[in-house]
Write an enzyme that holds these catalytic residues in place. Structure first.
Site, short mmCIF file in Angstrom:
data_model
loop_
_atom_site.label_atom_id
_atom_site.label_comp_id
_atom_site.label_asym_id
_atom_site.label_seq_id
_atom_site.Cartn_x
_atom_site.Cartn_y
_atom_site.Cartn_z
N PRO A 1 12.38 29.14 51.48
CA PRO A 1 11.01 28.65 51.66
C PRO A 1 10.61 28.72 53.14
O PRO A 1 11.43 28.46 54.03
CB PRO A 1 11.07 27.20 51.18
CG PRO A 1 12.30 27.13 50.31
CD PRO A 1 13.27 28.10 50.92
N SER B 1 11.33 25.96 62.91
CA SER B 1 12.67 25.35 62.94
C SER B 1 13.44 25.75 64.19
O SER B 1 13.47 26.92 64.58
CB SER B 1 13.47 25.79 61.71
OG SER B 1 14.84 25.46 61.87
N SER C 1 3.27 23.97 62.35
CA SER C 1 4.18 23.56 61.28
C SER C 1 3.38 22.98 60.11
O SER C 1 2.20 22.66 60.23
CB SER C 1 5.21 22.55 61.78
OG SER C 1 4.58 21.43 62.39
N GLY D 1 7.01 12.15 64.16
CA GLY D 1 5.90 12.53 65.02
C GLY D 1 5.76 11.60 66.20
O GLY D 1 6.42 10.56 66.29
N GLU E 1 15.97 20.94 53.30
CA GLU E 1 15.85 22.27 53.92
C GLU E 1 15.82 23.41 52.90
O GLU E 1 16.38 24.48 53.13
CB GLU E 1 16.99 22.48 54.94
CG GLU E 1 16.98 21.44 56.05
CD GLU E 1 18.03 21.70 57.12
OE1 GLU E 1 18.28 22.86 57.45
OE2 GLU E 1 18.60 20.70 57.63
N GLY E 2 15.17 23.17 51.77
CA GLY E 2 15.04 24.23 50.77
C GLY E 2 16.26 24.43 49.89
O GLY E 2 16.25 25.31 49.03
N TYR F 1 15.75 11.72 73.53
CA TYR F 1 15.43 13.15 73.42
C TYR F 1 15.80 13.82 74.75
O TYR F 1 15.17 13.57 75.77
CB TYR F 1 13.92 13.28 73.16
CG TYR F 1 13.42 14.62 72.72
CD1 TYR F 1 12.95 14.80 71.43
CD2 TYR F 1 13.34 15.70 73.60
CE1 TYR F 1 12.44 16.03 71.02
CE2 TYR F 1 12.84 16.92 73.20
CZ TYR F 1 12.39 17.08 71.91
OH TYR F 1 11.89 18.30 71.50
#
Length: 552
Positions: A132, A138, A206, A218, A265-266, A472
């Site tokens: 997908p 990603s 995205s 987010g 993740e599909g 982060y």
């Protein structure tokens, strides 16, 4: 929406520049020894790439064309290369080198759930691999087919599933197709007076389905929650049929199937639709800038805000290296700006005792009614003051708000000049925050020393929770002359990731697992946890047709 560059982030013609930022070039040269004026090493020309020919059996192609229409089954070389990988540093370096080991044999664009079902059925009948594809953003290696995959590979691009189908105004729930890009989702909701409130760095490029597949967070998740909090119901096309979870506020029906899909993740199917929580557009929205004397003081303030009755939308504080980088990216100042900056510097150093090399920049966001925003600002202001911080007004916050989606372009700017730059992010309890920060910083600098390179490592707290936070990290270095960039990148990336799990943090807070982080999964979840995930994938997809090789 137009596809991103095959060799970098964003759209053709959009790029980061240092030309209007007079302090940036000297800063980069001082920190990592790079002269940004050096000639740029362009990526290979697309026409010079050796793109493998598609190996699409005639019967499979006919079935796909019957499912979605011939015009929506593409074997175009550029289309296939764009869909071959995501945007990790490894993806981009290999793309720029022309290293294309396993490109999808076709890109298929269904327009609805029935067409997705027909595509998956055709793929399963032909024993083909299905990956997908949302926006292709990603950075964890979630989109590339295994290099040794001999079966036909299909990239199923969901970009035609881009509608807000319905809004339940009583419940504040919206039914949304999974292929909608962030800006188009907000545009449709705002026309009805709502917002989803989910703004990851990749927002512009995205999709909702991609956010769900990777458990995205987010920039305003402090107020709205991450995508796992916002997703109430799902529709997923699987090998066994269409999986449906109801959009109820809570349920006690065994292990959560909704949670199994989030972050998958599909591997479990193709998400076609989600019912998500939305909110009315706030009357007022404000992001203010603050300065703290040290990173420790900023972290303590964020922790106290999280434990208080304050309700804010953004809590972000940068360490001193990131603060210095942020100041270096400022555009050319006017004479008035210079006077203001000088006056502020004098006040900070002489009146408040700040050391400029330890000072940390913070942004805190507020949303709601005018009265609510004013009350929250006062309450946060008292906490900030207790930790030695100072509010510097709305101008820095407004600039941050305007430029918040531009950061990925900086990585391409550096990569053009031979510098590797990437991010690693994690989450941990508040009690582990400082030990993790110290351990990761030490590990990153030790990796630079082992390689004999001048590197730069910086960090910010990006999300706060009642019990902990996300850190982060961003790092950049110029590889040693004659060395392999990816081999040296792996040394630094591995040191940072290993420091996460060794110090009680998770391997990823919001960038998923893919292939980049899979080696640390057992250390994060334990061996029985990994076995449970493997059993789930094997039971749902026994033929390993759905995005094989990701997560485990």
């Amino acid at each position: 929406m137009a596809a991103m560059k095959w060799w970098g982030w964003g759209l053709e013609g959009v790029e980061f520049t240092h030309a209007d930022k007079p302090e940036l070039a000297p800063f980069i040269e001082q920190r990592i020894g790079l002269d940004v004026a050096r000639p740029i090493a362009p990526p290979a020309r697309f026409d010079d790439l050796d793109v493998p020919a598609p190996t699409l059996p005639h019967g499979l192609r006919a079935a796909l064309e019957s499912a979605v229409g011939a015009e929506h089954v593409s074997v175009d070389p550029l289309d296939r290369v764009v869909h071959a990988r995501g945007k990790s540093i490894r993806d981009l370096v290999r793309q720029r080198r022309g290293d294309l080991p396993r490109v999808p044999d076709a890109v298929v664009r269904p327009a609805g759930e029935d067409e997705v079902t027909a595509v998956l059925r055709a793929a399963l009948d032909a024993d083909a691999v299905v990956i997908p594809f949302g926006g292709g953003t990603s950075i964890s290696g979630s989109l590339e087919a295994p290099a040794d995959e001999r079966r036909p590979v299909l990239s199923v691009d969901l970009g035609r599933l881009d509608k807000v189908l319905e809004i339940d105004e009583h419940s504040r729930l919206a039914r949304v197709q999974a292929g909608v890009f962030g800006p188009h989702l907000e545009e449709q909701l705002r026309a009805r007076g709502y917002t989803f409130g989910h703004f990851p760095d990749s927002f512009t490029h995205s999709t909702l389905g991609g956010w769900i597949a990777t458990r995205s967070s987010g920039m305003q998740s402090d107020r709205y929650g991450d995508v796992a909090d916002l997703t109430r119901g799902l529709r997923v096309v699987t090998p066994a049929g269409t999986l449906v979870t109801q959009p109820v506020p809570a349920t006690s029906t065994g292990p959560s199937v909704r949670e199994m899909v989030l972050g998958s993740e599909g591997r479990l199917g193709i998400v076609t639709e989600a019912t998500v929580q939305v909110r009315r557009l706030p009357q007022e929205r404000r992001i203010l800038g603050y300065l703290f004397p040290t990173f420790g003081a900023g972290l303590a303030a964020m922790r106290e805000i999280a434990a208080s009755e304050c309700s804010v939308s953004v809590t972000r504080v940068s360490d001193a290296p990131e603060t210095q980088f942020s100041f270096a990216t400022r555009k050319r100042s006017t004479p008035v700006d210079k006077l203001k900056s000088k006056a502020l510097t004098t006040f900070l150093t002489r009146r408040l005792g700040f050391r400029l090399d330890e000072m940390c920049l913070s942004f805190i966001g507020y949303e709601g009614s005018t009265g609510h925003v004013a009350e929250q600002r006062r309450a946060v202001g008292r906490i900030v003051k207790r930790h030695g911080g100072l509010c510097i007004g709305s101008s820095p916050g407004a600039l941050y708000d305007q430029k918040k989606f531009d950061t990925p372009y900086i990585r391409d700017f550096l990569l053009d000049r031979g510098v590797a730059a990437d991010v690693s992010e994690t989450a941990m309890p508040w009690s582990r925050l400082t030990p993790v920060y110290d351990a990761v910083t030490a590990a990153g600098h030790a990796a630079f020393a082992r390689l004999g390179v001048r590197g730069y490592l910086m960090c910010h707290l990006s999300h706060s929770y009642h019990g902990g936070a996300c850190l982060y990290f961003t790092f950049a270095f110029e590889p040693a002359p004659g060395s392999d960039m990816l081999a040296e990148y792996d040394v630094v990336k591995t040191a940072i990731q290993q420091a996460f799990v060794d110090n009680g943090a998770t391997l990823s807070h919001h960038h998923a697992v893919g292939t980049e982080h899979a080696r640390w999964l057992e250390q994060d979840l334990s061996a029985p946890g990994v076995a449970m995930i493997e059993a789930l994938f094997a039971g749902t997809d026994p033929g390993r047709n759905l995005n094989p090789g990701k997560i485990v």
